[in-house]
Each structure stands twice: as C-alpha cells, then as structure tokens.
Enzyme design. Structure first.
Site, PDB file in Angstrom:
ATOM      1  N   PRO A  17      34.843 105.514  37.344  1.00 27.60           N
ATOM      2  CA  PRO A  17      35.721 104.117  36.952  1.00 27.60           C
ATOM      3  C   PRO A  17      34.394 103.467  36.439  1.00 27.60           C
ATOM      4  O   PRO A  17      33.856 102.877  36.439  1.00 27.60           O
ATOM      5  CB  PRO A  17      36.229 103.821  37.582  1.00 27.60           C
ATOM      6  CG  PRO A  17      36.023 103.994  39.295  1.00 27.60           C
ATOM      7  CD  PRO A  17      35.175 105.337  38.726  1.00 27.60           C
ATOM      8  N   LEU A  18      35.301 102.885  34.989  1.00 25.44           N
ATOM      9  CA  LEU A  18      34.355 101.560  34.171  1.00 25.44           C
ATOM     10  C   LEU A  18      34.404 100.604  34.598  1.00 25.44           C
ATOM     11  O   LEU A  18      34.873  99.074  34.704  1.00 25.44           O
ATOM     12  CB  LEU A  18      34.991 101.797  32.389  1.00 25.44           C
ATOM     13  CG  LEU A  18      33.989 101.063  31.653  1.00 25.44           C
ATOM     14  CD1 LEU A  18      32.571 101.752  31.450  1.00 25.44           C
ATOM     15  CD2 LEU A  18      34.422 101.296  29.832  1.00 25.44           C
ATOM     16  N   HIS A  19      33.533  99.964  36.026  1.00 28.72           N
ATOM     17  CA  HIS A  19      34.063  99.581  36.973  1.00 28.72           C
ATOM     18  C   HIS A  19      32.235  98.240  36.683  1.00 28.72           C
ATOM     19  O   HIS A  19      31.595  98.608  35.666  1.00 28.72           O
ATOM     20  CB  HIS A  19      33.886  99.243  38.413  1.00 28.72           C
ATOM     21  CG  HIS A  19      33.249 100.396  38.670  1.00 28.72           C
ATOM     22  ND1 HIS A  19      33.666 101.430  39.888  1.00 28.72           N
ATOM     23  CD2 HIS A  19      31.446 100.796  38.295  1.00 28.72           C
ATOM     24  CE1 HIS A  19      32.557 101.732  40.855  1.00 28.72           C
ATOM     25  NE2 HIS A  19      31.398 101.907  39.646  1.00 28.72           N
ATOM     26  N   ALA A  20      32.214  97.264  37.073  1.00 31.97           N
ATOM     27  CA  ALA A  20      30.777  96.416  36.849  1.00 31.97           C
ATOM     28  C   ALA A  20      29.844  96.954  36.636  1.00 31.97           C
ATOM     29  O   ALA A  20      29.315  96.904  35.119  1.00 31.97           O
ATOM     30  CB  ALA A  20      31.196  95.313  37.717  1.00 31.97           C
TER      31      ALA A  20
END
Lengths: 89, 138
Positions: A17-20
């Site tokens: 996922p496009l997390h931090a």
C-alpha cells in the site's frame, strides 16, 4: 516555454500500500523534477510532492495510480515516477 | 552533532511534553524521510517527568540551527512557551536560521521531514509542516 502534459499509469505492487515509507520515496523522486505532478487514485487527486496528500489517497496494494505531469520536463517526470511505482516497497 | 556531517539539509527540532513522543516521532520521521535529515528531539521535563525543559530546548535549537537551518515543531502549551523563551536567548543570526511551525506535531513533522529530505529550503520545509493544518487525513 509551452507546457506539455503527460499522463502515465502504474500499478502498486499487490503487497505494497502507498503508506508512509513508500510514499516518502515517491515524494522524494517527484521533488527532483520541476514539473507540476499529480497522482490520482480512488477518485482522489494528490500533489505528488506532498506526502500528506499522497497518504490521503488511501491507495492499497494493487491500486492503479494515474500520474499526470505538466510543465518543465513533464514527460521525463511522468515516465520516471511510473517506472518507480511497481518497485516501491 | 558534527556540523560537517549535515550536508546542508534542513533539520527538525521536535519539542513535546513527553520524551517518548519526541523520541518516537524522531525515529518515525527518520524512517520516512531517510537518514540525511538531522532531527533533534527535546521531550519531557528536566527530571524525566512530563513537561518541558527550557535548557534542553535551548541546546536543541543551537544544535539544530547549523548550516542548513531548522524547523521547530511543538506539541502545545508550554512547549510553545519554552521555544519562544529559548529564541529570546539566542543571537539573531541563529534565530534567522530557525522557523517555528504552527502545525500538528506528528503530521507536520512527517511532511517537514520528507520535504527536508528532498533538499528543500527552510521556508519550503516550514510550508510543508504548516500544510498539515489543512490537508485532510482521508
């Protein structure tokens, strides 16, 4: 200089996922370019140079991102970022 | 911190009533922003309790105001007051390299850290921190 607009599509790896952290890597790559760059996913659009906007997209692994760039070196920016997305992790 | 090792990247100072918050946030920002951004955490009171330590905040600002300058983020209340008090103690040339962000601490620090890691100027890093006031979380 006439501004050119380029759009590229790229899909996040299924498990990323496009997390931090990957968002940070993406923003650092985008910031190398003078072009105006946006990323769209889930019906939302974010400034590619703003990690807070990128995170607010809520893009899960396997999501297709639409990267649009305009202005100076736009085509190069869109190409580079689209190439980076499948390798985020 | 060795001033020569800073490579001109803008740094961050994180001031919180809790040492655990400041230290943990420094670790989190380093994970997202990478190792090039200098981060100084100044959390907790003088005796390890919750609170702020004016002396430690002053040292943190001096340390962080090196070559590239620094953006200061605070949680609330006396954190803000101790930063203001420390600024009054510092010479004008040091103060000129510092920016105080009116921003949520965690979101502001992440945004500021990433912008600093791109080589952004101290004013660009400040703007990124303060953008956290208006960008929706989802």
């Amino acid at each position: 200089m006439p501004s050119s607009e380029t759009e590229r599509r790229a899909t996040l790896p299924v498990e990323v996922p496009l997390h931090a952290r990957p968002a940070g890597d993406f923003v650092r790559a985008a910031a190398q370019f003078p072009a105006e760059i946006s990323v769209a996913a889930n019906g939302k659009r974010a400034n590619a140079k703003s990690i807070l906007e990128i995170l607010a997209l809520g893009a899960l692994g396997g999501t297709e991102l639409v990267i649009a760039a305009s202005g100076d070196r736009a085509a190069e920016a869109a190409e580079h970022l689209a190439g980076l997305v499948p390798d985020l992790g | 911190m060795d001033p020569e090792s800073r490579n001109g990247f803008v740094g961050l100072v994180l001031v919180s009533h809790s040492a655990a918050i400041a230290d943990g946030l420094a670790e989190l920002v380093a994970q997202v922003a990478g190792p090039s951004v200098p981060i100084v955490a100044a959390g907790g009171g003088p005796d390890g309790t919750f609170g702020t330590d004016g002396g430690r905040v002053l040292v943190a600002l001096q340390e962080a105001a090196g070559s590239g300058g620094a953006v200061v983020l605070m949680d609330l209340g006396s954190s803000v007051l101790s930063v203001r008090a420390a600024l009054d103690e510092l010479p004008a040339e040091t103060v000129a390299r510092l920016r105080i962000a009116d921003a949520p601490l965690v979101e502001g620090a992440i945004a500021a850290g990433v912008t600093a890691s791109t080589g952004g100027s101290v004013d660009e890093v400040l703007a990124a921190a303060q953008e956290a006031r208006t960008v929706a979380k989802f």
